[in-house]
Design a protein around this motif. Sequence first.
Motif, PDB file in Angstrom:
ATOM      1  N   THR A  46       0.851  -1.178   0.000  1.00  0.00           N
ATOM      2  CA  THR A  46       0.000   0.000   0.000  1.00  0.00           C
ATOM      3  C   THR A  46       0.897   1.242   0.000  1.00  0.00           C
ATOM      4  OG1 THR A  46      -0.056   0.200   2.403  1.00  0.00           O
ATOM      5  CG2 THR A  46      -1.680  -1.267   1.390  1.00  0.00           C
ATOM      6  N   PRO A  47       0.345   2.418  -0.302  1.00  0.00           N
ATOM      7  CA  PRO A  47       1.178   3.635  -0.260  1.00  0.00           C
ATOM      8  C   PRO A  47       1.842   3.858   1.095  1.00  0.00           C
ATOM      9  CG  PRO A  47      -0.864   4.073  -1.431  1.00  0.00           C
ATOM     10  CD  PRO A  47      -0.988   2.687  -0.875  1.00  0.00           C
ATOM     11  N   LEU A  48       1.136   3.582   2.197  1.00  0.00           N
ATOM     12  CA  LEU A  48       1.727   3.753   3.523  1.00  0.00           C
ATOM     13  C   LEU A  48       2.858   2.762   3.738  1.00  0.00           C
ATOM     14  CD1 LEU A  48       1.787   5.031   6.320  1.00  0.00           C
ATOM     15  CD2 LEU A  48      -0.002   3.425   7.031  1.00  0.00           C
ATOM     16  N   GLU A  49       2.649   1.499   3.345  1.00  0.00           N
ATOM     17  CA  GLU A  49       3.700   0.495   3.492  1.00  0.00           C
ATOM     18  C   GLU A  49       4.906   0.834   2.622  1.00  0.00           C
ATOM     19  OE1 GLU A  49       1.218  -3.599   4.509  1.00  0.00           O
ATOM     20  OE2 GLU A  49       1.333  -2.905   2.443  1.00  0.00           O
ATOM     21  N   THR A  50       4.660   1.399   1.447  1.00  0.00           N
ATOM     22  CA  THR A  50       5.756   1.800   0.569  1.00  0.00           C
ATOM     23  C   THR A  50       6.614   2.866   1.227  1.00  0.00           C
ATOM     24  OG1 THR A  50       4.529   1.260  -1.450  1.00  0.00           O
ATOM     25  CG2 THR A  50       6.307   2.879  -1.645  1.00  0.00           C
ATOM     26  N   GLU A  51       5.984   3.871   1.835  1.00  0.00           N
ATOM     27  CA  GLU A  51       6.737   4.931   2.511  1.00  0.00           C
ATOM     28  C   GLU A  51       7.518   4.367   3.694  1.00  0.00           C
ATOM     29  OE1 GLU A  51       8.655   8.170   3.164  1.00  0.00           O
ATOM     30  OE2 GLU A  51       7.334   7.918   1.435  1.00  0.00           O
ATOM     31  N   GLN A  52       6.931   3.415   4.427  1.00  0.00           N
ATOM     32  CA  GLN A  52       7.642   2.780   5.538  1.00  0.00           C
ATOM     33  C   GLN A  52       8.860   2.010   5.032  1.00  0.00           C
ATOM     34  OE1 GLN A  52       4.382   0.516   7.138  1.00  0.00           O
ATOM     35  NE2 GLN A  52       3.786   2.113   8.591  1.00  0.00           N
ATOM     36  N   LEU A  53       8.696   1.329   3.888  1.00  0.00           N
ATOM     37  CA  LEU A  53       9.825   0.598   3.305  1.00  0.00           C
ATOM     38  C   LEU A  53      10.936   1.557   2.903  1.00  0.00           C
ATOM     39  CD1 LEU A  53      11.181  -1.944   2.113  1.00  0.00           C
ATOM     40  CD2 LEU A  53       9.934  -1.467  -0.015  1.00  0.00           C
ATOM     41  N   PHE A  54      10.579   2.676   2.286  1.00  0.00           N
ATOM     42  CA  PHE A  54      11.593   3.641   1.857  1.00  0.00           C
ATOM     43  C   PHE A  54      12.369   4.191   3.051  1.00  0.00           C
ATOM     44  CE2 PHE A  54       9.318   4.924  -2.348  1.00  0.00           C
ATOM     45  CZ  PHE A  54       9.635   3.671  -2.862  1.00  0.00           C
ATOM     46  N   LYS A  55      11.673   4.444   4.155  1.00  0.00           N
ATOM     47  CA  LYS A  55      12.363   4.910   5.365  1.00  0.00           C
ATOM     48  C   LYS A  55      13.363   3.856   5.848  1.00  0.00           C
ATOM     49  CE  LYS A  55       8.664   7.968   7.008  1.00  0.00           C
ATOM     50  NZ  LYS A  55       7.618   8.169   8.049  1.00  0.00           N
ATOM     51  N   ALA A  56      12.943   2.573   5.797  1.00  0.00           N
ATOM     52  CA  ALA A  56      13.838   1.491   6.215  1.00  0.00           C
ATOM     53  C   ALA A  56      15.045   1.401   5.281  1.00  0.00           C
ATOM     54  CB  ALA A  56      13.084   0.168   6.240  1.00  0.00           C
ATOM     55  N   MET A  57      14.818   1.568   3.987  1.00  0.00           N
ATOM     56  CA  MET A  57      15.918   1.521   3.020  1.00  0.00           C
ATOM     57  C   MET A  57      16.918   2.646   3.287  1.00  0.00           C
ATOM     58  SD  MET A  57      13.622   0.625  -0.364  1.00  0.00           S
ATOM     59  CE  MET A  57      14.872   1.090  -1.565  1.00  0.00           C
ATOM     60  N   ARG A  58      16.403   3.828   3.614  1.00  0.00           N
ATOM     61  CA  ARG A  58      17.305   4.953   3.910  1.00  0.00           C
ATOM     62  C   ARG A  58      18.109   4.685   5.182  1.00  0.00           C
ATOM     63  NH1 ARG A  58      12.321   7.911   2.628  1.00  0.00           N
ATOM     64  NH2 ARG A  58      12.410   8.594   0.462  1.00  0.00           N
ATOM     65  N   ARG A  59      17.484   4.037   6.163  1.00  0.00           N
ATOM     66  CA  ARG A  59      18.220   3.687   7.392  1.00  0.00           C
ATOM     67  C   ARG A  59      19.326   2.680   7.080  1.00  0.00           C
ATOM     68  NH1 ARG A  59      12.936   3.287   9.319  1.00  0.00           N
ATOM     69  NH2 ARG A  59      12.299   5.163  10.437  1.00  0.00           N
ATOM     70  N   MET A  60      19.020   1.704   6.223  1.00  0.00           N
ATOM     71  CA  MET A  60      20.037   0.718   5.850  1.00  0.00           C
ATOM     72  C   MET A  60      21.219   1.399   5.165  1.00  0.00           C
ATOM     73  SD  MET A  60      17.576  -2.226   4.238  1.00  0.00           S
ATOM     74  CE  MET A  60      15.967  -2.517   4.977  1.00  0.00           C
ATOM     75  N   ALA A  61      20.919   2.286   4.209  1.00  0.00           N
ATOM     76  CA  ALA A  61      21.989   3.009   3.526  1.00  0.00           C
ATOM     77  C   ALA A  61      22.762   3.888   4.497  1.00  0.00           C
ATOM     78  CB  ALA A  61      21.406   3.855   2.392  1.00  0.00           C
ATOM     79  N   GLY A  62      22.051   4.492   5.451  1.00  0.00           N
ATOM     80  CA  GLY A  62      22.700   5.341   6.450  1.00  0.00           C
ATOM     81  C   GLY A  62      23.656   4.581   7.338  1.00  0.00           C
ATOM     82  N   GLN A  63      23.459   3.264   7.464  1.00  0.00           N
ATOM     83  CA  GLN A  63      24.356   2.435   8.258  1.00  0.00           C
ATOM     84  C   GLN A  63      25.461   1.789   7.425  1.00  0.00           C
ATOM     85  OE1 GLN A  63      22.105  -0.323  10.614  1.00  0.00           O
ATOM     86  NE2 GLN A  63      21.092   1.271  11.798  1.00  0.00           N
ATOM     87  N   GLY A  64      25.584   2.253   6.182  1.00  0.00           N
ATOM     88  CA  GLY A  64      26.681   1.777   5.337  1.00  0.00           C
ATOM     89  C   GLY A  64      26.354   0.588   4.472  1.00  0.00           C
ATOM     90  N   LYS A  65      25.098   0.165   4.436  1.00  0.00           N
ATOM     91  CA  LYS A  65      24.718  -0.950   3.568  1.00  0.00           C
ATOM     92  C   LYS A  65      24.442  -0.430   2.157  1.00  0.00           C
ATOM     93  CE  LYS A  65      22.573  -3.479   7.406  1.00  0.00           C
ATOM     94  NZ  LYS A  65      23.623  -4.513   7.525  1.00  0.00           N
ATOM     95  N   ALA A  66      24.606  -1.287   1.178  1.00  0.00           N
ATOM     96  CA  ALA A  66      24.241  -0.965  -0.196  1.00  0.00           C
ATOM     97  C   ALA A  66      22.891  -1.606  -0.492  1.00  0.00           C
ATOM     98  CB  ALA A  66      25.289  -1.490  -1.164  1.00  0.00           C
TER      99      ALA A  66
END
Length: 503
Positions: free
Chosen positions: A178-198
Amino acid sequence: MTECEKNAPLPLVRLAGIGRSFGRVRANHDISLDIHAGRIMALLGENGAGKSTLMRILAGRLQPDTGHIVIDGRRTVLSTARTAIDAGIGMVYQHFTLVEAMTVAENVFLGQEGGFWLHPRQMRDKVAALAEIYQLAVDPSRRISTLSMGERQRVEILKLLLRQSRVLILDEPTAVLTPLETEQLFKAMRRMAGQGKAVVFISHKLSEVMAVADDIAILRKGEIVDTMPVADVASVGELARRMVGREVLLQIEKNPVPCGERVLKIRDLCSKALKAIDLELFQGEILGIVGVAGNGQKALAEIICGLLAPEAGEVEIMGREWGCFFARCRTETPLGYIPEDRLGIATCPDLDLRDNFLLTTRYGFCRGPWLLGKAAEGKARETLKIFQVRPANIFALARQLSGGNLQKMVLGREFYRQPRLIVAEQPTQGLDVAATEAVWRHLLEARTRAGILLITGDLNEALALSDRIAVMFGGRIMDVFEASDTHKVDRIGMLMAGISSAA
């Protein structure tokens, strides 16, 4: 080598000259690509461009015919999925690999070294802590069978995070969200990248790519044709043009079509998932069903298509009562069904494309007990060509096609039959922008002879194609209105949340 290239950071992963063919079909050719830590890379391309093949090679699921992989500056052979996981590379596939009878925590620890000896409470606590860090909300004690598709995806991601994967590959991750779940996923992806993950993000939704990616790589016919930072792309339109090689607007003219006879009538329909549904559909119109996934849309489609029996109420198809219609439904049924589950329901993965084409068209190629195989092969080839299915080989197995190409085959098969009622569940899910544009045109053309029930999670698609829109919540129809009613359209979000239009 320039001074800038000398000072550029070493990529976490480098794909060098990767090539892979399946028989005469060249999926990847001489692909070189750098994947950097701390960044989100979007991997784009039309259906069949070779995206999933390339990522399966990186995930150890396939072996390249040519080229090699470098990780942390060292040439590495990823001979199996296990060796890829040990090297810090994990992939979440379009079709999840979870054990439905087990809990979230048990699935996350399944296959982990030492997981067998952990106490269930320790497993739940560890998964809960990991979910909290990345804000991937899911109850560790719930069974997989009770979870939504978005929640199941979070479990797959948690599995990779527990394994401390440094490269996370997400194949069409928002297709079931859903659009809400998509935004939650994007936030998680940004956190992963912020911790040095690709993070490598395969997607056809270009607006999402522009919103979340740092870098973009574009494949066309198995080759990398463009790489760039997302900051260098001016618009979604420019990105679509780079990907397809021509202008793609996804804005098509919807000419008015006169309404014909009624093809579907539903009165007070009830089941475990549905409550007092009232609907009518006429030849010449598209009725869009929108709502957050899991609010009864699937049950409605399955009852109309005869997969479930109505528990109460009235369902009339082409002037015949539900039981009578399906009891007498033989040979060429006037009902076409494009299910959301293209591998489990729409096709047989281990049959070739000719036989999958015949699943719903075979009676048109029968003469007594004989099947006219050559005639069927000719029509199947023609359909694959019209819908640009790749590879256009009628003897390729369904499971060998990319998800998008398999979807195009199913659409072509059902449109070939020219049914008078079409139930289309997520018909463009997993399709690239050019294929989506083509499907939209086919749907609009088909309404000249059919009534179309369009069940979609893409609100833009519903508004572009529908003559009327029905919003579902909690198994009920919240409202039905003309797509041109801007006041009602503005309230779709509230209706999807269960707030009545009269509130």
